[in-house]
Scaffold this motif. Structure first.
Motif, PDB file in Angstrom:
ATOM      1  N   ALA A   6       0.840  -1.231   0.017  1.00  0.00           N
ATOM      2  CA  ALA A   6       0.161   0.046  -0.037  1.00  0.00           C
ATOM      3  C   ALA A   6       0.835   1.179   0.043  1.00  0.00           C
ATOM      4  O   ALA A   6       1.832   1.170   0.806  1.00  0.00           O
ATOM      5  N   VAL A   7       0.263   2.282  -0.616  1.00  0.00           N
ATOM      6  CA  VAL A   7       0.801   3.520  -0.572  1.00  0.00           C
ATOM      7  C   VAL A   7       0.284   4.228   0.385  1.00  0.00           C
ATOM      8  O   VAL A   7      -1.006   4.295   0.474  1.00  0.00           O
ATOM      9  N   VAL A   8       1.109   4.839   1.564  1.00  0.00           N
ATOM     10  CA  VAL A   8       0.373   5.378   2.591  1.00  0.00           C
ATOM     11  C   VAL A   8       0.823   6.839   2.798  1.00  0.00           C
ATOM     12  O   VAL A   8       1.846   7.262   2.333  1.00  0.00           O
ATOM     13  N   GLY A   9      -0.099   7.487   3.575  1.00  0.00           N
ATOM     14  CA  GLY A   9       0.543   9.041   3.899  1.00  0.00           C
ATOM     15  C   GLY A   9       0.086   9.086   5.343  1.00  0.00           C
ATOM     16  O   GLY A   9      -0.289   8.144   6.210  1.00  0.00           O
ATOM     17  N   GLN A  10       0.379  10.348   5.848  1.00  0.00           N
ATOM     18  CA  GLN A  10       0.250  10.573   7.324  1.00  0.00           C
ATOM     19  C   GLN A  10      -0.906  11.126   7.684  1.00  0.00           C
ATOM     20  O   GLN A  10      -1.678  11.893   7.069  1.00  0.00           O
ATOM     21  N   GLY A  16       1.545  10.158  14.379  1.00  0.00           N
ATOM     22  CA  GLY A  16       2.644   9.197  14.055  1.00  0.00           C
ATOM     23  C   GLY A  16       1.970   8.142  13.185  1.00  0.00           C
ATOM     24  O   GLY A  16       2.715   7.213  12.957  1.00  0.00           O
ATOM     25  N   HIS A  17       0.878   8.012  12.757  1.00  0.00           N
ATOM     26  CA  HIS A  17       0.067   7.087  11.821  1.00  0.00           C
ATOM     27  C   HIS A  17       0.009   7.189  10.744  1.00  0.00           C
ATOM     28  O   HIS A  17      -0.017   8.379  10.260  1.00  0.00           O
ATOM     29  N   PHE A  18       0.214   6.203   9.774  1.00  0.00           N
ATOM     30  CA  PHE A  18       0.360   6.143   8.442  1.00  0.00           C
ATOM     31  C   PHE A  18      -0.795   5.052   7.794  1.00  0.00           C
ATOM     32  O   PHE A  18      -0.810   3.884   8.432  1.00  0.00           O
ATOM     33  N   ARG A  19      -1.519   5.655   7.091  1.00  0.00           N
ATOM     34  CA  ARG A  19      -2.802   4.787   6.434  1.00  0.00           C
ATOM     35  C   ARG A  19      -2.590   4.898   4.821  1.00  0.00           C
ATOM     36  O   ARG A  19      -2.099   5.716   4.194  1.00  0.00           O
ATOM     37  N   ASN A  20      -3.282   3.707   4.417  1.00  0.00           N
ATOM     38  CA  ASN A  20      -3.394   3.762   2.908  1.00  0.00           C
ATOM     39  C   ASN A  20      -4.215   5.052   2.394  1.00  0.00           C
ATOM     40  O   ASN A  20      -5.304   5.349   2.660  1.00  0.00           O
ATOM     41  N   ILE A  21      -3.513   5.545   1.432  1.00  0.00           N
ATOM     42  CA  ILE A  21      -3.925   6.780   0.742  1.00  0.00           C
ATOM     43  C   ILE A  21      -5.318   6.625   0.074  1.00  0.00           C
ATOM     44  O   ILE A  21      -5.993   7.334  -0.125  1.00  0.00           O
ATOM     45  N   ASN A  22      -5.793   5.240  -0.210  1.00  0.00           N
ATOM     46  CA  ASN A  22      -7.199   5.257  -0.896  1.00  0.00           C
ATOM     47  C   ASN A  22      -8.158   4.849  -0.020  1.00  0.00           C
ATOM     48  O   ASN A  22      -9.413   4.652  -0.221  1.00  0.00           O
ATOM     49  N   ARG A  23      -7.892   4.964   1.443  1.00  0.00           N
ATOM     50  CA  ARG A  23      -8.791   4.452   2.198  1.00  0.00           C
ATOM     51  C   ARG A  23      -8.995   5.614   3.397  1.00  0.00           C
ATOM     52  O   ARG A  23     -10.146   5.579   3.947  1.00  0.00           O
ATOM     53  N   HIS A  24      -8.137   6.685   3.510  1.00  0.00           N
ATOM     54  CA  HIS A  24      -8.169   7.543   4.478  1.00  0.00           C
ATOM     55  C   HIS A  24      -7.688   9.068   3.697  1.00  0.00           C
ATOM     56  O   HIS A  24      -7.088   9.094   2.753  1.00  0.00           O
TER      57      HIS A  24
END
Length: 569
Positions: A438-442, A447-455
């Motif tokens: 997954a490509v993630v962002g902040q 300090g949490h990083f999540r999937n750019i397609n879901r959040h």
């Protein structure tokens, strides 16, 4: 008490409380009385004379009570091991013959030896690799085969085979041997037993209290057995051509040495014995572990292997065929108040009494009733609910179910199970070979990083943060390599590539070489590769390898640390 005696005497016996004795005795008597017709039927299902069902419920039960893992599991002849015995020995000898009987005991001995060896090697973990879909599909397919195989006792048509195709073909060519009186008796018995099992709400609960209705349901098969014996005697069913079991030999099972097979025969039986051992272990441990959880007790899979193995191993020398833990008899044992294996030992006394005192009384019992008993009880093993659930939640597990189910029906039990296992392992390999990257962002300023397609996350122009959600090994390294390179093409301005390794529990040599190659390819594009959140055991493996020594970027303890350091450019 000496340490040797402590090891030989099971814990439940050393700690036994006399206050448990009344309920144990009652439970043992109830189970013993209720499973007599079932035990006779399973012996017939295995291709053996009915008396061998009682034999299989004596010595193996005593041994398991002493060495098994569960205090309340009721071990004995069960449908799955019975039909696998019949299917396995079908090519070797005529069912019911002396050679067939000896080979059934030999097969039990081989199954027991394999289980015991697996217990000594601590292979209890192996049941984790048998998916729910495979076991449910195999049991469901076996249930259909068992149902069809019992038609011969309801019709007197001598059908035989090891698959549904064999049974149907055999039946079609021999329909002229149908015996009308046997069919009438069998169909009536089957309908009554099905009504008792699935129509109990209107049959019993409509006019009896809940407790009385429960006992009426349980006692009905035994009452039907007694009625069938009385009718058979008074109406002379045997003289009319209805097959009856005849005089049951009185006396206990004797010590008998199974035949020593030649090398080729042993090699032919070994795969079958292995599959039987696997199924016996999976079914028994499923029952034992379930009730252990309910009772707040621990469950030791390796001890279950050892106990079940010894039960079959010793039983093979005392005219038993392969046994396992029974779902229905264990449920009755628990519901009747069993606290310890004393209940199983009382059940053994009931079986001994049946052999010593009631053998002649069972002689007029028609085989049609035994067949109807098996057919009515086996319907519940066709697990449609699991298939429906798997189809909704996990299509690959549903595919494993269907592969095992139809494999059993078309090719027989052994081949069907192998097909189901192969499909299950293939689906596991397929899932592992295509891990989620997954490509993630902040997430906000956290300090949490999540999937750019879901959040709704914050991304950085010069950073490409990727999360790998699987361990890396030779089976998926190329897939991960392709996905990372594709992501770098999708985000061409990113010069710093951060791989979040929190979900990676292992990196094998092939994957290490892939990451090293990736590092070089990115360096040629003026990009740097970084890692974050590498677990200690993984770092122990790769810490002194070229992958880390030649890494163009850095290894960060956390992703937020990497972002704070690299976003500045």
């Amino acid at each position: 008490m000496s340490s040797i005696a402590a090891r030989l005497i099971p814990a439940w016996l050393r700690q036994y409380q006399l206050t448990d004795l009344p309920t144990d005795v009652v439970a043992g008597l109830v189970v013993g009385v209720l499973v007599i017709p079932q035990s006779l039927g399973y012996a017939v299902l295995a291709g053996l004379p009915p008396v061998y069902g009682l034999y299989a419920a004596i010595v193996p039960v005593i041994v398991y009570a002493w060495a098994g893992s569960s205090n309340i599991q009721a071990v004995g002849p069960v449908a799955i091991t019975a039909i696998m015995t019949a299917s396995s020995l079908y090519p070797y000898a005529e069912q019911g013959s002396e050679q067939y009987i000896l080979m059934a005991s030999l097969l039990a001995l081989m199954v027991g030896a394999l289980l015991w060896i697996a217990g000594q090697l601590k292979l209890g973990w192996i049941m984790q690799f048998i998916s729910r879909g495979v076991t449910a599909g195999f049991v469901s397919g076996a249930a259909v085969l068992i149902f069809v195989s019992q038609i011969k006792y309801l019709t007197d048509i001598p059908i035989s085979g090891s698959s549904l195709v064999d049974y149907v073909g055999s039946m079609i060519t021999q329909t002229n041997q149908l015996h009308p009186q046997t069919l009438i008796i069998g169909v009536i018995a089957f309908c009554l037993l099905v009504a008792n099992r699935y129509g109990k709400k209107w049959l019993w609960h409509s006019w009896l209290s809940a407790s009385y209705a429960k006992w009426a349901e349980r006692l009905f098969p035994l009452i039907l057995l007694i009625i069938a014996i009385v009718l058979s005697m008074s109406l002379q069913w045997g003289a009319l051509g209805v097959a009856i079991i005849g005089e049951i030999p009185q006396g206990l099972p004797s010590f008998t040495l199974p035949p020593i097979p030649d090398v080729s025969e042993a090699l032919n039986l070994l795969p079958t014995a292995g599959l039987m051992a696997l199924i016996a272990f999976v079914s028994s441990s499923s029952v034992a572990s379930t009730y252990a959880r309910k009772r707040g007790e621990s469950f030791d899979a390796n001890r279950e292997l050892t106990g079940l193995g010894l039960a079959n191993l010793v039983g093979g020398f005392f005219q038993s065929f392969a046994v396992a833990g029974g779902f229905s008899r264990t449920a009755i044992n628990v519901d009747s108040g069993a606290k310890t294996p004393i209940a199983s030992l009382v059940t053994v006394l009931v079986m001994i009494a049946a052999l010593v005192a009631f053998g002649s009384a069972l002689a007029p019992l028609p085989y049609a009733l035994l067949g109807a008993t098996i057919m009515s009880s086996i319907i519940g093993l066709i697990d449609v609910a699991t298939l429906r659930s798997a189809w909704q939640r996990d299509r690959l597990d549903a595919l494993s179910f269907l592969a095992a189910f139809f494999g059993v029906l078309i090719f027989g039990l052994n081949t069907g199970l192998v097909i189901g296992l192969m499909v299950s392992f293939a689906s596991l390999i397929l899932q592992s070979s295509q891990p989620h990257v997954a490509v993630v962002g902040q997430l906000g300023g956290s300090g949490h990083f999540r999937n750019i397609n879901r959040h709704d996350v914050v991304t950085f122009t010069n950073l490409l943060i990727l999360r790998i959600d699987e361990s890396l090994f030779f089976g998926n390294s190329e897939s991960v390599h392709r996905r990372i390179l594709q992501a770098t093409k999708d985000y061409p301005n990113a010069k710093e590539i951060i791989l979040i390794m929190a979900a990676v529990n292992h990196i094998d040599l092939t994957a290490q070489e892939m990451l090293s190659t990736l590092n070089q390819e990115l360096a040629e594009q003026d990009k740097r590769l970084h890692f974050s959140f590498i677990k200690g055991p993984v770092m122990d493996i790769i810490g002194h390898t070229p992958l880390i020594n030649e890494l163009s970027g850095q290894v960060y303890l956390s992703t937020i640390e990497a972002v704070r350091d690299l976003e500045k450019g």
